[in-house]
Design a protein around this motif. Structure first.
Motif, PDB file in Angstrom:
ATOM      1  N   ASN A   1       0.753  -1.165  -0.071  1.00 59.56           N
ATOM      2  CA  ASN A   1      -0.008  -0.091   0.009  1.00 59.56           C
ATOM      3  C   ASN A   1       1.166   1.097   0.142  1.00 59.56           C
ATOM      4  N   ILE A   2       1.876   1.085   0.630  1.00 62.26           N
ATOM      5  CA  ILE A   2       2.915   2.226   0.696  1.00 62.26           C
ATOM      6  C   ILE A   2       3.484   2.370  -0.556  1.00 62.26           C
ATOM      7  N   ALA A   3       3.830   1.592  -1.436  1.00 55.83           N
ATOM      8  CA  ALA A   3       4.393   1.632  -2.481  1.00 55.83           C
ATOM      9  C   ALA A   3       3.456   2.146  -3.633  1.00 55.83           C
ATOM     10  N   THR A   4       2.300   1.559  -3.431  1.00 53.47           N
ATOM     11  CA  THR A   4       1.277   2.157  -4.568  1.00 53.47           C
ATOM     12  C   THR A   4       1.033   3.572  -4.098  1.00 53.47           C
ATOM     13  N   LYS A   5       0.827   4.035  -3.177  1.00 55.51           N
ATOM     14  CA  LYS A   5       0.708   5.493  -2.691  1.00 55.51           C
ATOM     15  C   LYS A   5       1.837   6.493  -3.389  1.00 55.51           C
TER      16      LYS A   5
ATOM     17  N   ALA B   1       8.464  14.490   3.853  1.00 51.10           N
ATOM     18  CA  ALA B   1       7.291  13.970   3.495  1.00 51.10           C
ATOM     19  C   ALA B   1       6.811  12.791   3.395  1.00 51.10           C
ATOM     20  N   LEU B   2       7.840  11.956   2.608  1.00 50.49           N
ATOM     21  CA  LEU B   2       7.795  10.544   2.372  1.00 50.49           C
ATOM     22  C   LEU B   2       7.748   9.668   3.655  1.00 50.49           C
ATOM     23  N   LYS B   3       8.357  10.300   4.622  1.00 56.70           N
ATOM     24  CA  LYS B   3       8.446   9.566   6.062  1.00 56.70           C
ATOM     25  C   LYS B   3       7.185   9.630   6.758  1.00 56.70           C
ATOM     26  N   ASP B   4       6.639  10.951   6.984  1.00 56.02           N
ATOM     27  CA  ASP B   4       5.301  11.235   7.345  1.00 56.02           C
ATOM     28  C   ASP B   4       4.135  10.384   6.591  1.00 56.02           C
ATOM     29  N   LEU B   5       4.132  10.314   5.513  1.00 53.37           N
ATOM     30  CA  LEU B   5       3.290   9.491   4.902  1.00 53.37           C
ATOM     31  C   LEU B   5       3.479   7.889   5.192  1.00 53.37           C
ATOM     32  N   CYS B   6       4.735   7.383   5.133  1.00 50.72           N
ATOM     33  CA  CYS B   6       4.791   6.003   5.485  1.00 50.72           C
ATOM     34  C   CYS B   6       4.567   5.730   6.835  1.00 50.72           C
ATOM     35  N   ASN B   7       5.026   6.647   7.692  1.00 51.49           N
ATOM     36  CA  ASN B   7       4.665   6.462   9.433  1.00 51.49           C
ATOM     37  C   ASN B   7       3.108   6.174   9.704  1.00 51.49           C
ATOM     38  N   LEU B   8       2.256   6.975   8.899  1.00 54.91           N
ATOM     39  CA  LEU B   8       1.011   6.825   9.013  1.00 54.91           C
ATOM     40  C   LEU B   8       0.239   5.542   8.317  1.00 54.91           C
ATOM     41  N   MET B   9       1.060   5.000   7.369  1.00 56.11           N
ATOM     42  CA  MET B   9       0.745   3.931   6.831  1.00 56.11           C
ATOM     43  C   MET B   9       1.138   2.378   7.291  1.00 56.11           C
ATOM     44  N   ILE B  10       2.317   2.466   7.935  1.00 55.79           N
ATOM     45  CA  ILE B  10       2.796   1.130   8.574  1.00 55.79           C
ATOM     46  C   ILE B  10       2.451   0.906   9.982  1.00 55.79           C
TER      47      ILE B  10
END
Length: 259
Positions: free
Chosen positions: A194-198, A250-259
């Motif tokens: 899901n992270i990769a797709t986003k 920005a990517l770290k924030d996004l990934c932290n929300l998804m993992i």
């Protein structure tokens, strides 16, 4: 005992197409982004066909001499040493030129007579022409999206190959690959996909490359071995993608929300 087959999950008819291409003695071109399984596919298919595989990772300094061979000094003598392409032609191996567009132009010239009906290699330094072994196969890979317009394959070269495009697998299949490759649990594998797709859909970030299946496998391995999930994603997915500090955050924030 026969070596274990490399794990590969087909995403289309690429296995069937390759087998028929091999039987027809036509060169094969793998097209697609980094980390979509091109190299793993050719390892798998060579094992399936029980053929020797010689892989050359092409770069801007790769020349025809590197592939065909050269004279070397051995003791008091000057002797000829076959290059990997010549060896493959003589032995009937599959030679895989990974990222062929990165190589110097003389490499393309050198393989032309191997990619048409002649199936022969001319060795200029020896003044010899070698007919390819019955089982010889030339395979190349090319990333059409990388530095587009800078390093492209000419149409005259492309049309010498049967070509198959490789893309990132569907989400369910990509998660299955992660589980099989790393032993990670299915739920975490799904989150990584899901992270990769986003990130793949965030074109506004201007990333040169996006998240490959290879990066997901790396992250999954780290998680499976005990590294915290967020740290694993940061060092295996986020950091390899860019050096731009704002984009990294920005990517770290996004990934932290998804993992």
């Amino acid at each position: 005992m026969k070596n274990q087959s490399p794990y590969y999950k087909a995403i289309g008819k690429e296995v069937e197409v390759f087998e028929q291409t091999y039987a027809s003695k036509i060169p094969f071109l793998l097209k697609g982004p980094t980390g979509t399984g091109k190299s793993r596919f050719i390892e798998f298919i060579a094992h399936k066909l029980n053929k020797k595989l010689i892989t050359i990772s092409c770069h801007e300094e790769t020349s025809s001499t590197d592939l065909i061979g050269r004279y070397i000094i051995k003791g008091a003598e000057t002797v000829w040493l076959d290059g990997p392409l010549t060896t493959a032609v003589k032995e009937g191996a599959i030679i895989y030129l990974d990222e062929i567009a990165e190589a110097r132009p003389d490499v393309i010239v050198a393989i032309h007579s191997l990619t048409d009906h002649r199936r022969e290699l001319f060795i200029d330094k020896l003044g010899e022409t070698i007919k390819a072994h019955e089982d010889f196969m030339l395979v190349a890979s090319f990333n059409p999206g990388y530095q587009k317009g800078f390093k492209e394959l000419k149409p005259s070269t492309r049309q010498r190959f049967i070509a198959v495009s490789f893309a990132y697998p569907k989400a369910t299949l990509e998660a299955e690959i992660l589980v099989n490759e790393t032993g990670i649990d299915a739920n975490t594998a799904k989150k990584l996909v899901n992270i990769a797709t986003k990130i793949r859909n965030l074109t506004e970030l201007g990333l040169t490359e996006t998240v490959s299946t290879r990066l997901l496998v790396d992250a999954a391995k780290l998680i499976h071995n005990g590294l915290p999930k967020r740290l694993s994603v940061e060092v295996a997915i986020v950091e390899p993608l860019t050096d731009d500090l704002e984009v990294i955050e920005a990517l770290k924030d996004l990934c932290n929300l998804m993992i």
